[in-house]
Write an enzyme that holds these catalytic residues in place. Structure first.
Site, PDB file in Angstrom:
ATOM      1  N   LYS A 219       1.725  -0.218   7.509  1.00  0.00           N
ATOM      2  CA  LYS A 219       2.163  -1.593   7.264  1.00  0.00           C
ATOM      3  C   LYS A 219       3.148  -2.057   8.337  1.00  0.00           C
ATOM      4  O   LYS A 219       3.005  -3.156   8.881  1.00  0.00           O
ATOM      5  CB  LYS A 219       2.799  -1.691   5.867  1.00  0.00           C
ATOM      6  CG  LYS A 219       1.856  -1.320   4.743  1.00  0.00           C
ATOM      7  CD  LYS A 219       2.515  -1.457   3.391  1.00  0.00           C
ATOM      8  CE  LYS A 219       3.599  -0.432   3.189  1.00  0.00           C
ATOM      9  NZ  LYS A 219       3.076   0.948   3.161  1.00  0.00           N
ATOM     10  N   THR A 220       4.131  -1.227   8.634  1.00  0.00           N
ATOM     11  CA  THR A 220       5.100  -1.598   9.673  1.00  0.00           C
ATOM     12  C   THR A 220       4.451  -1.631  11.049  1.00  0.00           C
ATOM     13  O   THR A 220       4.785  -2.476  11.887  1.00  0.00           O
ATOM     14  CB  THR A 220       6.276  -0.611   9.658  1.00  0.00           C
ATOM     15  OG1 THR A 220       6.825  -0.540   8.340  1.00  0.00           O
ATOM     16  CG2 THR A 220       7.357  -1.045  10.624  1.00  0.00           C
TER      17      THR A 220
ATOM     18  N   GLU B 130      -5.881  32.987  -7.221  1.00  0.00           N
ATOM     19  CA  GLU B 130      -6.595  32.040  -6.367  1.00  0.00           C
ATOM     20  C   GLU B 130      -8.104  32.217  -6.491  1.00  0.00           C
ATOM     21  O   GLU B 130      -8.859  31.237  -6.443  1.00  0.00           O
ATOM     22  CB  GLU B 130      -6.155  32.214  -4.911  1.00  0.00           C
ATOM     23  CG  GLU B 130      -4.668  32.022  -4.667  1.00  0.00           C
ATOM     24  CD  GLU B 130      -4.173  30.665  -5.127  1.00  0.00           C
ATOM     25  OE1 GLU B 130      -4.987  29.710  -5.144  1.00  0.00           O
ATOM     26  OE2 GLU B 130      -2.992  30.560  -5.494  1.00  0.00           O
TER      27      GLU B 130
ATOM     28  N   THR C 183       0.537   4.181   5.567  1.00  0.00           N
ATOM     29  CA  THR C 183      -0.767   3.580   5.853  1.00  0.00           C
ATOM     30  C   THR C 183      -0.727   2.609   7.024  1.00  0.00           C
ATOM     31  O   THR C 183      -1.779   2.099   7.418  1.00  0.00           O
ATOM     32  CB  THR C 183      -1.301   2.856   4.607  1.00  0.00           C
ATOM     33  OG1 THR C 183      -0.294   1.974   4.090  1.00  0.00           O
ATOM     34  CG2 THR C 183      -1.678   3.860   3.528  1.00  0.00           C
TER      35      THR C 183
ATOM     36  N   GLY D 131       0.827  -1.197   0.000  1.00  0.00           N
ATOM     37  CA  GLY D 131       0.000   0.000   0.000  1.00  0.00           C
ATOM     38  C   GLY D 131       0.859   1.243   0.000  1.00  0.00           C
ATOM     39  O   GLY D 131       2.093   1.175   0.057  1.00  0.00           O
ATOM     40  N   PRO D 132       0.238   2.414  -0.062  1.00  0.00           N
ATOM     41  CA  PRO D 132       0.994   3.668  -0.091  1.00  0.00           C
ATOM     42  C   PRO D 132       1.791   3.866   1.192  1.00  0.00           C
ATOM     43  O   PRO D 132       1.500   3.255   2.223  1.00  0.00           O
ATOM     44  CB  PRO D 132      -0.103   4.741  -0.243  1.00  0.00           C
ATOM     45  CG  PRO D 132      -1.327   4.011  -0.681  1.00  0.00           C
ATOM     46  CD  PRO D 132      -1.219   2.626  -0.134  1.00  0.00           C
TER      47      PRO D 132
ATOM     48  N   HIS E  68      -9.295  30.318  -9.542  1.00  0.00           N
ATOM     49  CA  HIS E  68      -9.438  28.886  -9.264  1.00  0.00           C
ATOM     50  C   HIS E  68     -10.762  28.612  -8.549  1.00  0.00           C
ATOM     51  O   HIS E  68     -11.536  27.731  -8.946  1.00  0.00           O
ATOM     52  CB  HIS E  68      -8.283  28.413  -8.379  1.00  0.00           C
ATOM     53  CG  HIS E  68      -6.998  28.229  -9.100  1.00  0.00           C
ATOM     54  ND1 HIS E  68      -6.896  27.572 -10.301  1.00  0.00           N
ATOM     55  CD2 HIS E  68      -5.729  28.606  -8.773  1.00  0.00           C
ATOM     56  CE1 HIS E  68      -5.631  27.551 -10.689  1.00  0.00           C
ATOM     57  NE2 HIS E  68      -4.903  28.181  -9.778  1.00  0.00           N
TER      58      HIS E  68
END
Length: 717
Positions: free
Chosen positions: A213-214, A430, A211, A207-208, A433
């Site tokens: 995992k560790t 801005e 997220t 995964g990214p 936008h």
């Protein structure tokens, strides 16, 4: 303190201490017996004088002169050069004159112990050093010892290791369930063997970044109740050939001896990439390491009880042999959390942080779509740091707002001074936008506009969806391109001389346009075909290995389509700003007055906004006519009110991540007093001129459509 104790435990410090003591002993052993050291000139003067002396001793070799005047006066000195002959003659004369009782000369030579020490001490020191080096190599083989470079560097969890549990993990319940089952496999294997189930040999978490995992692996280590070996993929490869394969063998041997056990390899893509890629050929060190890993996981000699858990950000570059069932039986995706997951993550990280009573973590979760667990932890940590910096007792909403801005766009540049013209250009940029985003029907809500410099930007417009979205339609992609070009169009409309501030907007819009044509098949001219191979060589970078699988003629068509899409988006943004010039000017005035506008303040300014209609149907071909029959109504979900008003947030996918960027629609607000007909088309794509709004005193008496049945030109496409 730990380093000091480690130094004193080693033998080297004791060897040096013994050598120092020996030198000091020899120094003191050679001196003493009550003799006072005097200069050579003074000793010669005493011998040449007429004082009565008891005895004089000349020691050859060391060239020592010992003079005894009486029991209380003893002197020691040294002669140099050929002084000994003169001294001997003078001493003989004094003996004859009876001013010296006697003198003697000595040539004792070296003592046997001193000779042995001087001759063998260097060899003893070298021998002791080699003994120490060999002892260190055996005792620290797996920790960087001289002879231990082939040993595994895995860290073994112990009772003293700080433990994480599944209670510390939130936002990825599916991954937690899968890993809890792994824990049950190890705790109660008979439960699964009774029905013929086999314990998985490997679990791949992908995964990214950020997220969790560790963190999931640490939670497994904290709750497994079995030995846990953790190592990084980069620890296998060293400067010596064959070290990686040797460390893999050693790692699995340790795990098998401690079975049942778990091995965790972080960033496994460092050794698990495709074989045969790059310049190393079949003898590349990484390939030898990977081959050994494949054999250990599912080879000829495999023992049960060892489960391998690995984590990676790039599963696409891993070797297919590593991913097949029998090695990594389970591949668990750990994605960015949804709204409920973000709320749970915020609650976990808010533990121990004093919050104000009016802080709503659910609101923070809604304002942070797309953020990972690491991002959310950083938001709360930044808020805590800001609170401590201001000497406040609790974390408030203002600190959390600033923390979100800091994580997304960087810290505010309070020392950056801009002149009024630059501030005006930034405000219109801005504002362009935000206005185009609000006018387009397929864009995300404008959450905030600011002209305060932050990070590398002079100002930014924060655009985020109100709910989690996982896909985008063609109309939404085209509308997003229009609001990306809103800043450039505003500069052209107002100042007639655009600046370089739109470079990042153009880059994003170009990526969307090219993906729309070559990846998503949403161009009628190119068709529903994917162009450009997505395969990359693992050792040649992200795109260096890509090959063009289309002709030069097709490449020209792609370029033409991309340019046409960008030009249409640019023109739509320009027309939208031109039609809403008064609203744009009011927005700029408010930005100059307040510098930062919230979502509610922007919604109030945009009430008279002239909004653009929905785009027409698209199938890519005139032969495919869309059905007029509406879709079926989805089944009623328990606890969900189907008649409740929807939050006006259009669908949104992975094209535009939650970073400060232009655009956004405003859900839930009242439409402006005037809107063009639903099939009205801007002049940029062949439509008619902007109709005037109907007179407020005569509703419905606005401009009438032409008699040919085509009211204001072709529908938006």
């Amino acid at each position: 303190m730990k380093n000091a104790s480690r130094i004193f435990k080693g033998p080297l410090i004791w060897i040096l201490l013994c050598i120092g003591l020996i030198i000091v002993f020899l120094q003191f052993a050679g001196s003493g017996n009550g003799y006072k050291d005097i200069p050579t000139s003074e000793a010669v003067s005493i011998i040449n004088s007429s004082k009565k002396l008891d005895s004089v001793t000349l020691t050859d070799g060391d060239q020592v002169i010992k003079i005894t005047e009486n029991e209380n006066k003893k002197y020691r000195s040294y002669w140099v050069g050929n002084q000994s002959d003169q001294l001997v003659d003078r001493l003989n004369d004094r003996v004859k004159a009876k001013t010296l009782k006697s003198w003697q000369g000595e040539n004792p030579g070296q003592s046997i112990w001193k000779a042995l020490l001087i001759n063998f001490l260097p060899f003893v020191i070298i021998l002791l050093f080699f003994l120490w080096a060999m002892n260190a190599a055996q005792g620290m083989g797996g920790r960087g010892g001289v002879m231990g470079f082939g040993k595994s560097k895995a860290k073994v969890g112990s009772k003293d290791t700080p433990k994480s549990t599944f209670a510390d993990v939130a936002g990825c319940q599916e991954a937690i369930d899968e890993l809890q089952e792994i824990r049950e496999f190890l705790a109660e294997p008979a439960k699964f063997q009774r029905v013929g189930a086999k314990i998985p040999k490997g679990v791949l978490l992908y995964g990214p970044p950020g997220t969790g995992k560790t963190l999931l692996a640490r939670a497994v280590a904290g709750e497994a109740g079995v030995p846990f070996f953790s190592i990084s993929g980069s620890d296998f490869v060293e400067m010596f050939v064959g070290v990686g394969a040797s460390r893999v063998r050693d790692l699995f041997e340790q795990a098998k001896e401690a079975a049942p056990a778990i091995i965790f390899i972080d960033e496994i893509d460092a050794v698990g990439r495709h074989r045969g890629a790059g310049m190393g050929g079949g003898h590349d060190e990484r390939e030898q390491t990977l081959n050994q890993l494949l054999v250990e996981m599912d080879g000829f000699d495999v023992h049960g009880g060892v489960i391998l858990i690995a984590a990676t950000n790039r599963p696409d570059v891993l070797d297919p042999a590593l991913l097949r069932p029998g090695r990594f039986d389970r591949q668990i995706a750990v994605e960015a959390p949804d709204l409920d997951g973000r709320l749970k993550i915020l609650k976990v990280h808010a533990h121990g942080k004093p919050m104000a009573d009016d802080v709503d973590l659910a609101s923070i979760a809604r304002r942070t779509p797309g953020m990972t667990g690491a991002d959310l932890a950083n938001v709360l940590n930044e808020a805590a740091l800001l609170t401590a910096r201001a000497n406040l007792p609790v974390i408030g909403n203002s600190e959390l707002d600033e923390a979100i801005d800091r994580v997304i766009a960087g810290p505010q540049k309070k020392t950056r001074l801009m002149n009024q013209h630059e501030r005006l250009v930034t405000a219109y940029h801005e504002g362009g936008h935000a206005l185009v985003a609000a006018a387009m029907p397929g864009t995300d809500p404008v959450q905030k506009i600011t002209i305060l410099p932050r990070g590398r930007a002079l100002g930014y417009t924060m655009v985020m969806p109100d709910s989690d979205k996982y896909s985008q339609t063609r109309s939404e992609l085209l509308d997003s391109m229009a609001y990306m070009m809103g800043g450039r169009a505003a500069e052209e409309l107002i100042f007639h001389d655009p600046s370089t501030g739109a470079s990042n907007d153009i880059e994003k819009a170009t990526k969307v346009a090219r993906a729309l044509v070559t990846q998503y098949g949403l161009s009628a001219r190119v068709g529903t075909v994917q162009l450009g191979s997505g395969d990359t060589e693992p050792f040649l970078g992200m795109t260096a290995g890509q090959q063009r699988d289309y002709s030069d003629e097709t490449a020209k068509i792609i370029d033409d389509e991309v340019r046409e899409l960008l030009e249409n988006a640019h023109q739509e943004a320009f027309d939208c700003l031109d039609a809403n010039r008064e609203v744009l000017d009011e927005l700029v005035r408010q930005l100059f007055a307040r510098e930062t506008l919230s979502k509610a303040e922007v919604a109030d300014i945009f009430k008279p906004l002239k909004r653009w209609p929905e785009r027409g149907a698209f199938t890519g071909s005139d032969k495919r006519v869309p059905s007029s029959i509406p879709p079926v109504k989805p089944p009623q979900i328990a606890g969900v009110d189907e008649d409740a008003p929807e939050v006006g947030a259009p669908r949104r996918g992975v094209i535009a991540p939650p970073t400060p960027e232009p655009g956004g629609d405003l859900p839930g607000d009242n439409p402006g007093e005037w809107e063009p007909p639903s099939d009205w088309q801007p002049p940029s794509v062949g439509g008619g001129k902007s109709p005037e709004p109907p007179s407020p005193t005569h509703p419905g008496e606005g401009p009438q459509p032409p008699s040919n049945g085509n009211p204001w030109g072709p529908p938006r496409s």
